[in-house]
Structure formats: C-alpha cells, structure tokens
Design a protein around this motif. Structure first.
Motif, PDB file in Angstrom:
ATOM      1  N   LEU A  66       0.804  -1.221   0.000  1.00 58.81           N
ATOM      2  CA  LEU A  66       0.000   0.000   0.000  1.00 58.81           C
ATOM      3  C   LEU A  66       0.838   1.273   0.000  1.00 58.81           C
ATOM      4  O   LEU A  66       0.323   2.363   0.218  1.00 58.81           O
ATOM      5  N   ARG A  67       2.102   1.158  -0.295  1.00 63.32           N
ATOM      6  CA  ARG A  67       3.015   2.295  -0.193  1.00 63.32           C
ATOM      7  C   ARG A  67       2.650   3.471  -1.095  1.00 63.32           C
ATOM      8  O   ARG A  67       3.027   4.596  -0.832  1.00 63.32           O
ATOM      9  N   ASP A  68       1.918   3.229  -2.157  1.00 59.20           N
ATOM     10  CA  ASP A  68       1.588   4.309  -3.081  1.00 59.20           C
ATOM     11  C   ASP A  68       0.267   5.013  -2.742  1.00 59.20           C
ATOM     12  O   ASP A  68      -0.095   5.979  -3.424  1.00 59.20           O
ATOM     13  N   LEU A  69      -0.426   4.538  -1.718  1.00 63.42           N
ATOM     14  CA  LEU A  69      -1.671   5.193  -1.317  1.00 63.42           C
ATOM     15  C   LEU A  69      -1.388   6.548  -0.679  1.00 63.42           C
ATOM     16  O   LEU A  69      -0.375   6.717   0.004  1.00 63.42           O
ATOM     17  N   ALA A  70      -2.292   7.454  -0.866  1.00 67.41           N
ATOM     18  CA  ALA A  70      -2.199   8.744  -0.184  1.00 67.41           C
ATOM     19  C   ALA A  70      -2.328   8.514   1.316  1.00 67.41           C
ATOM     20  O   ALA A  70      -3.082   7.632   1.745  1.00 67.41           O
ATOM     21  N   PRO A  71      -1.597   9.280   2.122  1.00 69.78           N
ATOM     22  CA  PRO A  71      -1.676   9.097   3.575  1.00 69.78           C
ATOM     23  C   PRO A  71      -3.105   9.135   4.109  1.00 69.78           C
ATOM     24  O   PRO A  71      -3.450   8.395   5.017  1.00 69.78           O
ATOM     25  N   SER A  72      -3.958   9.953   3.518  1.00 64.61           N
ATOM     26  CA  SER A  72      -5.338  10.049   3.992  1.00 64.61           C
ATOM     27  C   SER A  72      -6.134   8.769   3.742  1.00 64.61           C
ATOM     28  O   SER A  72      -7.121   8.521   4.412  1.00 64.61           O
ATOM     29  N   ALA A  73      -5.702   7.957   2.786  1.00 59.14           N
ATOM     30  CA  ALA A  73      -6.410   6.718   2.454  1.00 59.14           C
ATOM     31  C   ALA A  73      -5.803   5.492   3.110  1.00 59.14           C
ATOM     32  O   ALA A  73      -6.453   4.443   3.188  1.00 59.14           O
ATOM     33  N   LEU A  74      -4.584   5.604   3.580  1.00 55.86           N
ATOM     34  CA  LEU A  74      -3.865   4.436   4.081  1.00 55.86           C
ATOM     35  C   LEU A  74      -4.543   3.788   5.285  1.00 55.86           C
ATOM     36  O   LEU A  74      -4.802   2.574   5.283  1.00 55.86           O
ATOM     37  N   ALA A  75      -4.843   4.552   6.304  1.00 51.75           N
ATOM     38  CA  ALA A  75      -5.456   3.983   7.504  1.00 51.75           C
ATOM     39  C   ALA A  75      -6.818   3.377   7.187  1.00 51.75           C
ATOM     40  O   ALA A  75      -7.171   2.318   7.716  1.00 51.75           O
ATOM     41  N   VAL A  76      -7.571   4.029   6.309  1.00 53.33           N
ATOM     42  CA  VAL A  76      -8.889   3.513   5.918  1.00 53.33           C
ATOM     43  C   VAL A  76      -8.744   2.158   5.231  1.00 53.33           C
ATOM     44  O   VAL A  76      -9.462   1.210   5.544  1.00 53.33           O
ATOM     45  N   ARG A  77      -7.805   2.061   4.317  1.00 54.98           N
ATOM     46  CA  ARG A  77      -7.599   0.797   3.573  1.00 54.98           C
ATOM     47  C   ARG A  77      -7.134  -0.310   4.502  1.00 54.98           C
ATOM     48  O   ARG A  77      -7.577  -1.456   4.386  1.00 54.98           O
TER      49      ARG A  77
END
Length: 91
Positions: A66-77
């Motif tokens: 998940l390294r390419d996810l935006a920080p705002s989406a990381l915790a949600v994912r």
C-alpha cells in the motif's frame, strides 16, 4: 514521557526517531495516529489468527503493498483489510 531508565526500553516516539536516523531515505516519514492504530489492529489480528510471527511480517507486506496510497487513504484501507481478515478468521 515513559521513564526509559526504569524499563530499559525506548518509548515508541524515541524508537521511531532512532529508526528514522538509521534509515535516511525514510527520515521524513511519520506514522499518523490512525495509521499506527490500523497497523496495530492488523498485527493483533495476524498474531491471534496465525503464528505470532505473522504480525510483523503482515505489517511489512501491507506497507509494501500500500506504499503508493495517499496518507489520507492508508489507515482507511488497512482498517478495511483488518475487517475482512477478522471476518474470514471467524468463518
């Protein structure tokens, strides 16, 4: 602040300062509180659903995947992943 002299262990914050210093390419990386909570939930599910060694390895693999996810989406994912894994472990 945790009394590190009594426990002999670094606080989480001090540990990450030392880790960032040892990894120059990650020097500016920070875990937001929600990211940290999501990763700890993932580690909990992995440790209780499999051998305990699955906990650190799972968090590593998720970080890579998940390294390419935006920080705002990381915790949600990660939270979505945890919910799926918990549901699958019960069935």
């Amino acid at each position: 602040m945790t009394d590190e002299r009594q426990t002999g262990a670094l606080s989480v914050e001090a540990w990450f300062v030392a880790l960032r210093a040892a990894l120059p390419e990650a020097a500016d990386e920070r875990l937001a509180d929600d990211e940290q909570a999501a990763l700890l939930d993932l580690a909990r599910v992995a440790a209780h659903s499999s051998h305990r060694i699955a906990a650190p390895l799972s968090t590593y693999l998720v970080g890579i995947a998940l390294r390419d996810l935006a920080p705002s989406a990381l915790a949600v994912r990660i939270a979505e992943l945890v919910a799926t894994l918990e549901r699958d472990a019960r069935t």
